[in-house]
Design a protein around this motif. Structure first.
Motif, short mmCIF file in Angstrom:
data_model
loop_
_atom_site.label_atom_id
_atom_site.label_comp_id
_atom_site.label_asym_id
_atom_site.label_seq_id
_atom_site.Cartn_x
_atom_site.Cartn_y
_atom_site.Cartn_z
N GLU A 1 0.81 -1.22 0.00
CA GLU A 1 0.00 0.00 0.00
C GLU A 1 0.84 1.27 0.00
OE1 GLU A 1 -4.29 -0.94 1.75
OE2 GLU A 1 -2.78 -0.80 3.32
N LYS A 2 2.15 1.12 0.27
CA LYS A 2 3.01 2.30 0.26
C LYS A 2 3.73 2.50 -1.07
CE LYS A 2 3.80 2.22 5.25
NZ LYS A 2 4.79 2.18 6.35
N GLN A 3 3.52 1.54 -2.01
CA GLN A 3 4.21 1.68 -3.29
C GLN A 3 3.57 2.80 -4.11
OE1 GLN A 3 3.64 -2.18 -5.04
NE2 GLN A 3 1.69 -1.64 -5.96
N SER A 4 4.34 3.35 -5.01
CA SER A 4 3.86 4.50 -5.78
C SER A 4 3.06 4.08 -7.01
CB SER A 4 5.05 5.36 -6.22
OG SER A 4 5.96 4.59 -6.99
N SER A 5 3.31 2.89 -7.53
CA SER A 5 2.59 2.47 -8.73
C SER A 5 1.12 2.20 -8.41
CB SER A 5 3.23 1.19 -9.31
OG SER A 5 3.16 0.13 -8.38
N VAL B 1 -0.58 -3.56 -8.38
CA VAL B 1 0.35 -4.44 -7.68
C VAL B 1 1.22 -5.15 -8.70
CG1 VAL B 1 0.54 -6.49 -6.21
CG2 VAL B 1 -1.24 -4.78 -5.76
N ASP B 2 2.53 -5.13 -8.48
CA ASP B 2 3.47 -5.74 -9.42
C ASP B 2 3.63 -7.22 -9.09
OD1 ASP B 2 5.55 -6.47 -11.09
OD2 ASP B 2 6.72 -4.66 -10.74
N MET B 3 2.76 -8.06 -9.66
CA MET B 3 2.78 -9.49 -9.37
C MET B 3 4.09 -10.13 -9.80
SD MET B 3 0.24 -10.66 -7.70
CE MET B 3 0.74 -12.36 -7.91
N ARG C 1 -8.51 3.32 -2.56
CA ARG C 1 -8.82 4.70 -2.18
C ARG C 1 -8.20 5.68 -3.18
NH1 ARG C 1 -6.85 8.97 -0.24
NH2 ARG C 1 -4.76 8.07 -0.09
N ARG C 2 -6.93 5.41 -3.54
CA ARG C 2 -6.26 6.30 -4.48
C ARG C 2 -6.93 6.26 -5.85
NH1 ARG C 2 -0.15 4.29 -3.80
NH2 ARG C 2 -0.07 4.24 -1.53
N GLY D 1 -5.36 -2.90 -12.79
CA GLY D 1 -5.05 -4.08 -13.59
C GLY D 1 -5.89 -5.29 -13.21
N THR D 2 -7.17 -5.04 -12.96
CA THR D 2 -8.07 -6.11 -12.51
C THR D 2 -9.29 -6.20 -13.42
OG1 THR D 2 -9.02 -4.51 -10.95
CG2 THR D 2 -7.35 -6.01 -10.10
N SER D 3 -10.01 -7.30 -13.32
CA SER D 3 -11.18 -7.52 -14.17
C SER D 3 -12.40 -6.78 -13.62
CB SER D 3 -11.49 -9.01 -14.27
OG SER D 3 -11.96 -9.50 -13.03
#
Length: 523
Positions: A350-354, A357-359, A461-462, A485-487
């Protein structure tokens, strides 16, 4: 000390059986001599509950009374499927065997007569192998089902109805289940079989029927391991088909070098049951019973090719926890969300900037290999393999329509990650096929894990904060999907579960989208 006519075995807080052999009140007038000698009272205790306790004619009765020889014969004849067969007949339709059998008692309305006949035959054959009521022979027995469930033995029960049972007879405990270590079930049952057959032979040593059942009880301890492994793999609906497919599996495995073959078939067993599972039975126990031979060979090939002792990285080992499927009344999605939140916190997702989520990076960090395969079975979404001597891997089946898109593949990877982290079995082994035959609770939990892992609350939220349109619209949901990046369906359901959309609004969005898509298809 109990007498030879009063047999109490097991622990009532786990699993216990109490048999009290008594004089036949009808003096053998309604039964054969052997059956008359087996008249008695029966109590079956599970987790402190006496499942034979019932109300009859307005009175509370602790035991059921009837000729017990048919139960003894049934247990001796069906010992191996009772303790090793997990797969349900026709389809997987409930969290436990009792619910699933109640749901699948009748075939779908659109079946033709041949399909109906096959459905009924498979359902009844499985019921005969696992249901206590199948051997009641006119007696009053509770509706109890016993089957294998992964590394445990599942006992499930309910108040089912059968012809001949009076309406005023009600068993005290409604639908329920308990999953137990196999030893807690096998030892008491076997001891009861030994003691009752010994007693019956003392009463009538010349009886061929008593001699036959006593011989079957003795043969339990001499059952070939391969027979029990075949039931665990469950590749079919009858013993003959199950054994034939299992022989095919072992034939392919034996082509590998001996070290690998022995490991893939390695299992802890004793004279009564198999404790845990080998890799091959784990793999095929969750796959379709009709798995095509070419798919079978592909999956065995993966088990062989991914054999790599000590290849699991410490980053992954530190996260692996065997999480029991005992939700204490909580829904599977809530449990899956909780597991995902643990991993989200560990990776500081949750703290990543992208935005998404980078699976790929997460799986690489954990040393989990990704591979795309193509099976003829179009209902297998993914496969996860891990363990002390396997390179942890996720196989994505390109034949499944869910994997046609990048969001679908990402969901599959997250789903299988849940299995690798939390669904390992005896010996920390894992070979899980994610399809309609996998255990429902485990699949539901993994789906929830995937949704939360790919869409953590802060990233949601973002995404919502950056929308240029209302969230309460199809376009709003699409914008969130694009960012994360989700369905569409997974995102809509997740937003509803997190309270960002009320259920009515979510349903309206879904219905409007379906109507729009159906109109486009007809143009």
């Amino acid at each position: 000390m109990t007498s030879d006519t009063d047999i109490c075995v097991g622990n009532k807080e786990h699993f216990a059986v109490h048999v009290a052999l008594e004089r036949d009140p009808d003096n053998g007038q309604g039964a054969s001599l052997e059956e008359s000698l087996s008249w008695g009272a029966l109590e079956i205790w599970v987790h402190g509950k006496n499942l034979c306790r019932h109300v009859e004619d307005g009175e509370l009765v602790s035991s059921v009374h009837w000729y017990l020889l048919p139960i003894i014969e049934w247990l001796a004849a069906n010992w191996n499927p009772l303790l090793h067969e997990e797969r349900l007949p026709n389809r997987n339709a409930g969290d436990d065997a009792w619910k699933s059998l109640a749901e699948t008692r009748f075939p779908p309305a659109n079946f033709d007569s041949d399909a109906e006949d096959k459905w009924f035959q498979q359902w009844q054959a499985w019921w005969f192998r696992h249901s206590l009521q199948s051997c009641r022979c006119g007696g009053l027995f509770p509706d109890i089902l016993i089957r294998r469930w992964r590394d445990t033995v599942e006992v499930s029960w309910g108040n089912g109805s059968l012809p001949g049972i009076p309406d005023d007879v009600v068993f005290l405990y409604p639908q329920g289940l308990k999953r137990l270590d196999p030893v807690l079930v096998a030892r008491p049952l076997y001891e009861m079989l030994q003691k009752t057959t010994d007693y019956l032979l003392r009463r009538q040593a010349s009886s061929p029927r008593f001699q036959e059942v006593a011989q079957k009880v003795r043969r339990i301890a001499a059952t070939p391991r391969e027979d029990r492994l075949a039931w665990l793999a469950g590749l079919g609906s009858s013993y003959e088909s199950i054994k034939e497919k299992w022989n095919q599996v072992t034939a392919v495995i034996r082509k590998a070098n001996r070290e690998i073959a022995d490991y893939l078939l390695e299992v802890t067993d004793n004279e009564l049951f198999i404790q845990g599972s080998c890799y091959a039975t784990l793999m095929f126990g969750s796959a379709a019973p009709t798995l095509a031979e070419n798919d079978l060979e592909v999956l065995v090939g993966e088990l062989i090719d991914l054999y790599a002792p000590d290849s699991e990285k410490s980053q992954l080992r530190d996260l692996v926890v065997s999480e029991p499927i005992d939700f204490d009344g909580r829904p599977a999605w809530e449990v899956g969300y909780g597991l995902a939140e643990r991993v989200i916190e560990r990776f500081l997702i949750e703290k990543q900037s992208s935005q998404a989520v980078d699976m790929t990076a997460i799986l690489a960090n954990l040393g989990i290999r990704q591979e795309e395969i193509r099976l003829s079975d179009k209902h297998v979404r993914g496969i996860s393999i891990a363990g002390p001597r396997h390179l942890p891997s996720i196989l994505v089946n390109l034949s499944d329509v869910h994997n046609d898109t990048l969001p679908g593949k990402r969901f599959t990877l997250a789903h299988e990650l849940c299995h690798i982290l939390f669904d390992r079995t005896h010996g920390k082994k894992l070979a899980m096929v994610s399809d309609t035959w996998a255990p429902l609770q485990i699949e539901q939990r993994a789906n929830a894990f995937a949704a939360m892992f790919l869409m953590p609350p802060e990233l949601i939220r973002r995404a919502i904060a950056g929308l240029g349109v209302s969230l309460e619209s199809e376009q709003g949901i699409h914008e969130v999907c694009k960012r994360l990046g989700t369905s569409f369906k997974a995102t809509l359901d997740h937003l509803k579960n997190l309270g960002h959309l009320d259920p009515m609004t979510a349903e309206q969005i879904s219905e409007a989208r379906e109507q729009r898509l159906s109109k486009q298809e007809t143009i």
